[in-house]
Design a protein around this motif. Structure first.
Motif, mmCIF file in Angstrom:
data_model
loop_
_atom_site.group_PDB
_atom_site.id
_atom_site.type_symbol
_atom_site.label_atom_id
_atom_site.label_comp_id
_atom_site.label_asym_id
_atom_site.label_seq_id
_atom_site.Cartn_x
_atom_site.Cartn_y
_atom_site.Cartn_z
ATOM 1 N N ARG A 145 57.088 35.888 37.848
ATOM 2 C CA ARG A 145 56.145 35.377 38.825
ATOM 3 C C ARG A 145 54.601 35.213 38.477
ATOM 4 O O ARG A 145 53.954 34.504 38.813
ATOM 5 N N PHE A 146 54.478 35.992 37.364
ATOM 6 C CA PHE A 146 52.915 35.893 37.012
ATOM 7 C C PHE A 146 52.926 35.113 35.374
ATOM 8 O O PHE A 146 51.594 34.790 35.030
ATOM 9 N N TYR A 147 53.686 35.374 34.623
ATOM 10 C CA TYR A 147 53.559 35.125 33.103
ATOM 11 C C TYR A 147 53.619 33.653 32.977
ATOM 12 O O TYR A 147 53.925 32.777 33.972
ATOM 13 N N SER A 148 52.914 33.292 31.908
ATOM 14 C CA SER A 148 52.652 31.742 31.561
ATOM 15 C C SER A 148 53.899 31.335 31.212
ATOM 16 O O SER A 148 54.880 31.855 30.917
ATOM 17 N N TRP A 171 52.730 43.263 29.930
ATOM 18 C CA TRP A 171 52.263 43.584 31.060
ATOM 19 C C TRP A 171 51.085 44.985 30.938
ATOM 20 O O TRP A 171 49.979 44.467 31.651
ATOM 21 N N GLN A 172 51.279 45.605 30.053
ATOM 22 C CA GLN A 172 50.180 46.566 29.896
ATOM 23 C C GLN A 172 48.841 45.976 29.195
ATOM 24 O O GLN A 172 47.853 46.371 29.656
ATOM 25 N N LEU A 173 49.180 45.121 28.191
ATOM 26 C CA LEU A 173 48.029 44.627 27.749
ATOM 27 C C LEU A 173 47.089 43.707 28.526
ATOM 28 O O LEU A 173 46.009 43.649 28.592
ATOM 29 N N LYS A 174 47.954 43.000 29.578
ATOM 30 C CA LYS A 174 47.331 42.362 30.446
ATOM 31 C C LYS A 174 46.533 43.372 31.503
ATOM 32 O O LYS A 174 45.284 43.000 31.923
ATOM 33 N N GLU A 175 47.113 44.412 31.651
ATOM 34 C CA GLU A 175 46.404 45.550 32.506
ATOM 35 C C GLU A 175 45.185 45.704 31.752
ATOM 36 O O GLU A 175 44.121 46.048 32.540
ATOM 37 N N CYS A 176 45.273 46.126 30.523
ATOM 38 C CA CYS A 176 44.023 46.593 29.815
ATOM 39 C C CYS A 176 42.811 45.329 29.856
ATOM 40 O O CYS A 176 41.714 45.581 30.082
ATOM 41 N N PHE A 177 43.285 44.180 29.776
ATOM 42 C CA PHE A 177 42.176 43.150 29.892
ATOM 43 C C PHE A 177 41.703 42.713 31.039
ATOM 44 O O PHE A 177 40.553 42.616 31.277
ATOM 45 N N TYR A 183 39.136 41.087 36.008
ATOM 46 C CA TYR A 183 39.961 39.719 36.516
ATOM 47 C C TYR A 183 40.449 40.398 37.728
ATOM 48 O O TYR A 183 40.833 41.580 37.838
ATOM 49 N N LYS A 184 40.747 39.450 38.626
ATOM 50 C CA LYS A 184 41.705 39.836 39.719
ATOM 51 C C LYS A 184 43.143 39.852 38.871
ATOM 52 O O LYS A 184 43.522 39.137 37.926
ATOM 53 N N LEU A 185 44.042 40.424 39.656
ATOM 54 C CA LEU A 185 45.294 40.538 39.364
ATOM 55 C C LEU A 185 46.011 39.376 38.808
ATOM 56 O O LEU A 185 46.702 39.326 37.724
ATOM 57 N N ALA A 186 46.036 38.542 39.827
ATOM 58 C CA ALA A 186 46.896 37.172 39.727
ATOM 59 C C ALA A 186 46.351 36.401 38.130
ATOM 60 O O ALA A 186 47.165 36.065 37.485
ATOM 61 N N GLN A 187 45.011 36.518 38.155
ATOM 62 C CA GLN A 187 44.402 35.698 37.200
ATOM 63 C C GLN A 187 44.411 36.380 35.884
ATOM 64 O O GLN A 187 45.080 35.611 34.905
#
Length: 234
Positions: A145-148, A171-177, A183-187
């Protein structure tokens, strides 16, 4: 509601470079919640109590890390990113969720909950850092649903076991950034990090307890600890 003594176990300290340290631990607590109404109230009480324990746990772990580094300071939580009041060092927290299901005792109004949460904190002297700790896999249909599109296409080409691990680490590295850049979650989850998948796979196949990837596009480094279920961006 009654909360007994907070206990941190399996505390581990790691230095990533001359300006960055992080710590992980498990926070265990037995809770006894008494309610005079429905199980829905009990569930809300458990969730609220979990948040209280996690909040206390990560701050206790931060204090232990500061003690180890011989830093005398307090946390400023008035704005993001969190910083120490005097030193202005950057701080970031992470924690997992409830690992044990609730048990209802003989009294239908009493719910006992055993918590065994993994927690983590990172401190960075020179710039914001992000940390995420997670023991469970990320559901594939949620990631899609989220990944590019680039990430999805590369992940689909992997064997299922490798794909599941890379999905979780992405997912974890996205959470870190998200934590670093606010960023907002979806962004944040929609950012394309497909260029890092090959490096993640190389690190996984080394079967090392920790490996570090250079993220040239942002001038950050990514530390992945397989034994501590932790990703740190520093």
């Amino acid at each position: 509601m009654m909360v007994q003594h907070l206990l941190l176990t399996q505390v581990k300290y790691t230095q990533l470079n001359s300006t960055t340290w992080y710590a992980t631990a498990e926070v265990g607590e037995s809770l006894c919640l008494d309610f005079q109404s429905s199980s829905k109230d009990a569930s809300r009480g458990i969730a609220h109590n979990q948040r209280q324990i996690q909040r206390a746990g990560v701050r206790l772990l931060l204090q232990q890390l500061l003690n180890k580094l011989e830093i005398s300071d307090t946390l400023d939580e008035s704005d993001f990113p969190y910083c120490l009041v005097n030193h202005k060092y950057y701080v970031c927290f992470s924690h997992t969720g409830i690992s044990d299901k609730a048990n209802t005792g003989s009294n239908s109004n009493q719910v006992k909950q055993n918590l065994n949460n993994k927690i983590a904190v990172v401190i960075s002297l020179d710039r914001p850092a992000g940390i995420d700790i997670e023991a469970s896999n990320v559901v594939w249909k949620v990631a899609k649903r989220f990944y590019s599109d680039n990430e999805i296409n590369r992940l689909l080409a992997l064997p299922t076991d490798e794909r599941d691990t890379v999905v979780k680490l992405l997912w974890q590295l996205k959470e870190c950034f998200i934590k670093i850049n606010h960023y907002k979650l979806a962004q944040g989850m929609g950012m394309d990090y497909s260029h890092l998948i090959a490096d993640i796979l190389d690190g996984m196949r080394q079967e090392s307890s920790m490996y570090i990837i250079a993220e040239d596009r942002t001038d950050y480094h990514i530390a992945i600890s397989t034994t501590q279920h932790t990703v740190v961006i520093f």
